[in-house]
Design an enzyme around this catalytic site. Structure first.
Site, mmCIF file in Angstrom:
data_model
loop_
_atom_site.group_PDB
_atom_site.id
_atom_site.type_symbol
_atom_site.label_atom_id
_atom_site.label_comp_id
_atom_site.label_asym_id
_atom_site.label_seq_id
_atom_site.Cartn_x
_atom_site.Cartn_y
_atom_site.Cartn_z
ATOM 1 N N TYR A 259 -1.867 0.216 10.748
ATOM 2 C CA TYR A 259 -2.002 -0.331 9.534
ATOM 3 C C TYR A 259 -0.840 0.091 8.652
ATOM 4 C CZ TYR A 259 -3.771 -0.710 4.803
ATOM 5 O OH TYR A 259 -3.839 -1.126 3.561
ATOM 6 N N SER B 114 0.864 -0.971 -0.038
ATOM 7 C CA SER B 114 0.018 0.003 0.118
ATOM 8 C C SER B 114 0.877 1.311 -0.041
ATOM 9 C CB SER B 114 -0.858 0.004 1.325
ATOM 10 O OG SER B 114 -1.602 1.317 1.503
#
Ligand code: NDP
Ligand code: 8X3
Length: 255
Positions: free
Chosen positions: A154, A141
């Site tokens: 995260y 990501s």
């Protein structure tokens, strides 16, 4: 030639689009996820639209024993032709400031995004090592490149995915196994609804005034990666919507 692929987290979003793309490319597809009815729907769609075979691996990727037992059940004929693993299963939970976070949610993100990816990758790496070929594609990501407010754990899990990708590429080089990663920016999937614990209105606001990436955009990137010649490995792709430069730099046109 028979070729097989495994896509983790194929019940929705990027994983589902990737499984359908690989099926169109002629791969027999093993799909994983927790929601069995959605895996069964996808199998039917794959078999109807592409004519290839599909196989369900129904497990919670955090459950090491279940991952091992399920993979063990995958027929040898599938393992012998295993060309591609797409490590896609993952999630974010919340975007609270560090001191306010729920540590159970930290556990869930770390256990899914990092440890789950490791469990399935090690099993598949051993199969690919025996076969003498294979390609592992990790979905990282933009959160693995930049830290943003409330992204804390995260972001840490996706930084870990980037480190694991590089480590796997080094360690598996000797077996002819390619290792790639894709780091997407905003993709409109169930991701934000999951992140905001089912709050659909809050999830919708994430994409307000923006044309985000679609799951198919990322599946197309994976298609490019898996269709390179044997001697070419795309190590890494960072893909953003045109209106996004970094996680919090988004040019919104709200009228
Ligand atoms: P979705 O929520 O649509 O899909 C997530 C998938 O992961 C689902 O199939 C879900 O299946 C699976 N999954 C989650 N937890 C588990 C678990 N414990 N065990 C097994 N499977 C699990 O989101 P996306 O398609 O967007 O996300 C796919 C990947 O892309 C993730 O790794 C995410 O971090 C990454 N990503 C997403 C971006 C975005 O903006 N959407 C941007 C950058 C990266 P099930 O619930 O059935 O178990
Ligand atoms: C998902 C993209 O920007 O929400 O990985 O972290 S972001």
């Amino acid at each position: 030639m028979i070729k097989t692929a495994i896509v983790t987290g194929a019940t929705s979003g990027i994983g589902r689009a990737t499984a359908l793309m690989l099926a169109r490319r002629g791969y027999n597809i093993a799909i994983t996820g927790r929601r069995l009815p959605l895996l069964q729907d996808l199998c039917r769609e794959i078999e109807k639209t592409s004519g290839v075979e599909s196989y369900i691996l129904n497990f919670d990727i955090r459950d090491k024993l279940d991952v091992f037992d399920s993979y063990d059940m995958l027929p040898d004929s599938w393992k012998k032709h295993l060309m591609v693993l797409v490590n896609n299963a993952g999630l974010a939970l919340g975007d609270d400031s560090f001191e306010m976070c729920d540590d159970n949610e930290w556990d869930q993100m770390i256990d899914t995004n990092v440890k789950g990816l490791l469990y399935i990758s090690q099993l598949v790496s051993n199969t690919m090592k025996q076969n003498g070929f294979g390609h592992i594609i990790n979905i990282s990501s933009v959160a693995g490149r930049h830290i943003y407010y409330g992204g804390n754990v995260y972001c840490a899990t996706k930084h870990a995915v980037d480190a694991i990708t590089q480590a796997m590429r080094v360690d598996l080089l000797q077996y002819g196994i390619k290792v790639s990663s894709i780091a997407p920016g905003m993709v409109n999937t169930e991701f934000s609804t999951v992140r905001y614990r089912g709050d659909i209105e809050r999830a919708r606001k994430v994409y307000e005034g923006v044309k985000p990436l679609s799951a198919d955009d990322i599946a197309s990137a994976i298609e490019f990666i898996v269709t390179r010649p044997d001697h070419v490995c795309v190590n890494d792709m960072l893909i953003m919507p045109t209106q996004q430069a970094m996680p919090y730099y988004v040019d919104r046109h709200t009228k």
